[in-house]
Design a protein around this motif. Structure first.
Motif, short mmCIF file in Angstrom:
data_model
loop_
_atom_site.label_atom_id
_atom_site.label_comp_id
_atom_site.label_asym_id
_atom_site.label_seq_id
_atom_site.Cartn_x
_atom_site.Cartn_y
_atom_site.Cartn_z
N THR A 214 52.75 6.85 -11.04
CA THR A 214 51.55 7.37 -10.53
C THR A 214 50.92 6.64 -10.13
N TYR A 215 50.12 6.77 -8.94
CA TYR A 215 48.99 5.96 -8.23
C TYR A 215 47.55 6.73 -7.86
N TRP A 216 46.72 6.21 -7.81
CA TRP A 216 45.47 6.84 -7.46
C TRP A 216 45.08 6.65 -5.99
N SER A 217 44.87 7.76 -5.56
CA SER A 217 44.67 8.04 -4.01
C SER A 217 43.45 8.37 -3.59
N LEU A 218 42.72 7.67 -2.94
CA LEU A 218 41.24 8.27 -2.40
C LEU A 218 41.53 8.89 -0.93
N GLN A 219 41.33 10.26 -1.02
CA GLN A 219 41.99 11.05 0.15
C GLN A 219 40.65 11.68 0.91
N ASN A 220 40.99 11.59 2.67
CA ASN A 220 40.06 12.23 3.28
C ASN A 220 41.12 13.07 4.04
N ILE A 221 40.75 14.31 4.02
CA ILE A 221 41.80 15.49 4.74
C ILE A 221 40.66 16.21 5.54
N SER A 222 41.21 16.43 6.82
CA SER A 222 40.35 16.96 7.75
C SER A 222 41.10 18.04 8.74
N PRO A 223 40.50 19.20 9.06
CA PRO A 223 41.37 20.15 9.79
C PRO A 223 41.13 19.73 11.27
#
Length: 705
Positions: A214-223
């Protein structure tokens, strides 16, 4: 463009609206590359870009750019040919896509037909797209693009490096294959709720790689929206922040955990205690226990700090072992630990748990070749009942812990309001004691020592007394420990030494038979590097010869550094001063060291005389000490003689010297002088106005009553 003079006289070309309004430049050239006709778009691309009016002659730069392609068209006998021309412009070079065709205008009359399209914008966009694509491919962030249904269409190289998946493996799949079981469902619900409502989402997810880690992911998700405002794609840009999380965890551990024992530290303890105070109360009683190791400093001093660290980690492990699910354990620092017992049934339940801790910690600890037994003193306070404030609770537990130490250590004590009163009393004593010396509140009392065989007074012990202006006489047992703790014993002890020497010298100046004056040295005084100079100062100021001064030390003072203590005793002995070991039998000195000490006599502790002759153990210990002392060639003093039975026992065992209430209570110097002037024995015959002789049957009278 409209009909113009550039047309040849024998050539006519119909003019059509579409021709003039076309967004494509159209140009007709004769074989000599003279312009026969062009529409406005072509005029703009060829002439207007260089601020020249249209004419039959093509601009030189256009002619030069066109000529090589025209030659190729003619040389290869092609009917048409397409290429790009890069033409100078006032702003930036103009990229024009050109298609060349050979046409027959009439029999024997040919021309060149050119179409021109401005490709600069498209080229710029394509270039920008290539740059963007290259940047995305090589960025340090993982980028994933899906279609409107969430199916992956693109993933960059960094994504593959982080997850282990290639684009071919995941194209068409939904990103949910990265999901680990450790991210809660609510996080994903919030994510989809945001992006499906046309809002970007930012957060952290614990994702799973291809290899299962596992790994920690800092996500930015945009439509991404199309021309109609519908979601056409989703773009996810993420960072692998596992190392940052790991660093944060390490910093958290450093901030809240003790590096030696891995227990929560003081900061962690305060946070936990605040949570217990502010969270809803459950069933039962919460208790805070403060533990302090007894005599830990001696272990550090004698065995070294590494051994001390081993002991602390062992204690921490045992505390973790003996605590239960609803208990927390912390190390505040040094040799202090705290336990929090939650939801105990009552005080008796807490007592049982405290006894379990005492029993477990009292088991021996193996450190190298040494087996050590350590005990603890425990102070207990009830959370929320004794106080609602964390600082007050810790103070309460501290007061209770010190009360447990006063009770003999290796025990526990509960906090009571009375301990607060005692603490206030302690503060008051410490404050007033600082002024006592300067305001002449301190005094000396003197108690005689007599020779057992004839009752002759051979010495007087100087005893410190404090007459408080308000509280009256304060017992030495109450203020001496505070003087030791605060360091005030150094100036006070210096004063006692001077005054005692002056008193002994004054007796001699009065023409009375000289006797020794005995002065007790405290641990702080014995460790003071200026001790020898203070002794010399007292002797010089008083004029007393060193042989009339006797210094008393305790066994415990010698144990911290035995060899250094013996060296210091030899230096004192070389000055001509007598040395005595006080409270003998209560310490830990061995006979091998005792033989090396330059002492003159031993004082049997008063505790061994209690209950004589009914206590056979005390009688055996006392008689053994007397016999051993005589074998070593030393004198022995029995202090605390209070009755004739004790006196008779000591006489039978040939004790050298006696001291106690049976002989005399401590008295002021004036009272001692008055009695000593009249008689230098303790028998009391002078008070009976009879001949002064030592009677075989001594009377139960006191010289200084």
């Amino acid at each position: 463009m409209p009909d113009s003079p550039i047309f040849s006289d024998n050539t006519t070309t119909p003019t059509l609206d579409w021709f003039h309004h076309s967004s494509v430049g159209i140009l007709l050239l004769d074989p000599e590359l003279n312009c026969i006709h062009c529409n406005p778009c072509a005029e703009n691309l060829i002439w207007s870009r260089i601020d020249q009016p249209a004419g039959n002659c093509l601009p030189e730069d256009f002619r030069q750019a066109l000529q090589p392609h025209l030659d190729k068209l003619l040389r290869e006998q092609q009917e048409n040919y397409a290429t790009h021309l890069l033409l100078p412009s006032s702003d930036e070079p103009l990229l024009v896509r050109t298609e060349l065709s050979r046409i027959e205008l009439s029999e024997g009359v040919s021309a060149l037909f050119l179409t021109l399209r401005n490709s600069s914008l498209g080229a710029r966009q394509a270039r920008e797209l290539r740059v963007f694509r290259n940047a995305v491919d090589n960025t340090g962030s993982a980028v994933v693009i899906t279609n409107g249904q969430g199916q992956i269409e693109y993933a960059n190289r960094r994504f593959s490096e982080i997850t282990g998946y290639t684009l071919n493996e995941i194209r068409g799949r939904r990103p949910s294959f990265l999901r680990s079981a450790q991210t809660n469902d609510e996080t994903y619900r919030q994510l989809w709720s945001s992006i499906l409502n046309h809002q970007p989402w930012r957060g952290t997810l614990l994702n799973q790689r291809k290899n299962g880690t596992t790994y920690w992911s800092l996500q930015n998700i945009s439509p991404i929206h199309d021309e109609l405002g519908n979601i056409s794609n989703f773009v996810s840009v993420s960072e692998d922040i596992s190392k940052i999380k790991e660093h944060d965890a390490q910093m958290e551990k450093m901030a809240y955990f003790d590096p030696l024992t891995d227990l929560g530290n003081r900061r962690s303890f305060r946070r936990a205690l605040d949570q217990y105070l502010h969270s809803p109360q459950e069933q039962g009683v919460h208790a805070l226990l403060l533990l302090d190791l007894d005599h830990f400093k001696q272990i550090n001093d004698t065995m070294g700090h590494e051994a001390g660290d081993v002991l602390l980690t062992t204690i921490a492990g045992r505390l973790n072992f003996c605590t239960r699910q609803k208990t927390s354990v912390f190390r505040l620092g040094g040799d202090e630990f705290t336990l929090i017992f939650r939801n105990c049934r009552d005080q008796e339940h807490i007592t049982e748990r405290a006894r379990e801790v005492l029993n477990l910690l009292s088991q021996p600890v193996q450190i190298g070749p040494h087996e050590i037994r350590v005990t603890v003193s425990i102070g207990i306070t009830l959370i929320g009942l004794d106080s609602q404030d964390a600082s007050d609770l810790l103070r309460n537990a501290d007061l209770a812990m010190y009360h447990a130490k006063k009770q003999g250590r290796n025990t526990y004590a509960f906090y009571t309001p009375r301990l607060d009163e005692e603490a206030q009393r302690t503060l008051s004593i410490e404050h007033d004691l600082r002024n006592a010396l300067n305001s002449q509140q301190l005094q000396l009392a003197f108690q005689p020592q007599v020779r057992a065989e004839d009752g002759k007074i051979t010495a007087m012990e100087a005893l410190l007394r404090w007459e408080h202006p308000i509280d009256g006489a304060i017992p030495p047992s109450e203020f001496i420990p505070h003087a030791e703790e605060t360091g005030l014993i150094i100036p006070i002890g210096r004063w006692v030494l001077r005054e005692a020497c002056k008193a002994a010298r004054k007796l001699q100046d009065m023409g009375l038979p000289p006797i020794k004056v005995c002065v007790n040295l405290s641990t702080r005084q014995f460790d003071d590097p200026n001790l020898l100079s203070y002794i010399e100062e007292a002797l010089q100021l008083s004029g007393l010869e060193p042989r009339w001064l006797e210094l008393e030390i305790t066994e415990s003072m010698l144990m911290q550094d035995m060899q250094a203590a013996i060296d210091l005793l030899h230096r004192i002995k070389q000055m001509g001063i007598s040395l005595a070991i006080d409270d003998f039998g209560t310490g830990y000195s061995s006979l091998s060291y005792l033989k090396k000490m330059p002492v003159d006599l031993l004082k049997i502790d008063r505790s061994f005389l209690q209950d004589i002759p009914t206590d056979r153990d005390n009688m055996a210990i006392t008689s053994t000490i007397i016999a051993m002392t005589k074998q070593l060639g030393l004198k022995v003093v029995a202090e605390g003689v209070e009755n004739e039975a004790q006196m008779s026992f000591l006489n039978r065992n040939q004790c050298s010297l006696l001291q106690g209430f049976l002989i005399s209570r401590p008295a002021s110097f004036e009272a001692f002088c008055n009695s000593y002037r009249q008689c230098q024995h303790y028998c009391g015959a002078c008070y009976k106005e009879s001949n002064c002789e030592i009677l075989p049957q001594r009377q139960n009278t006191s010289l200084l009553n």
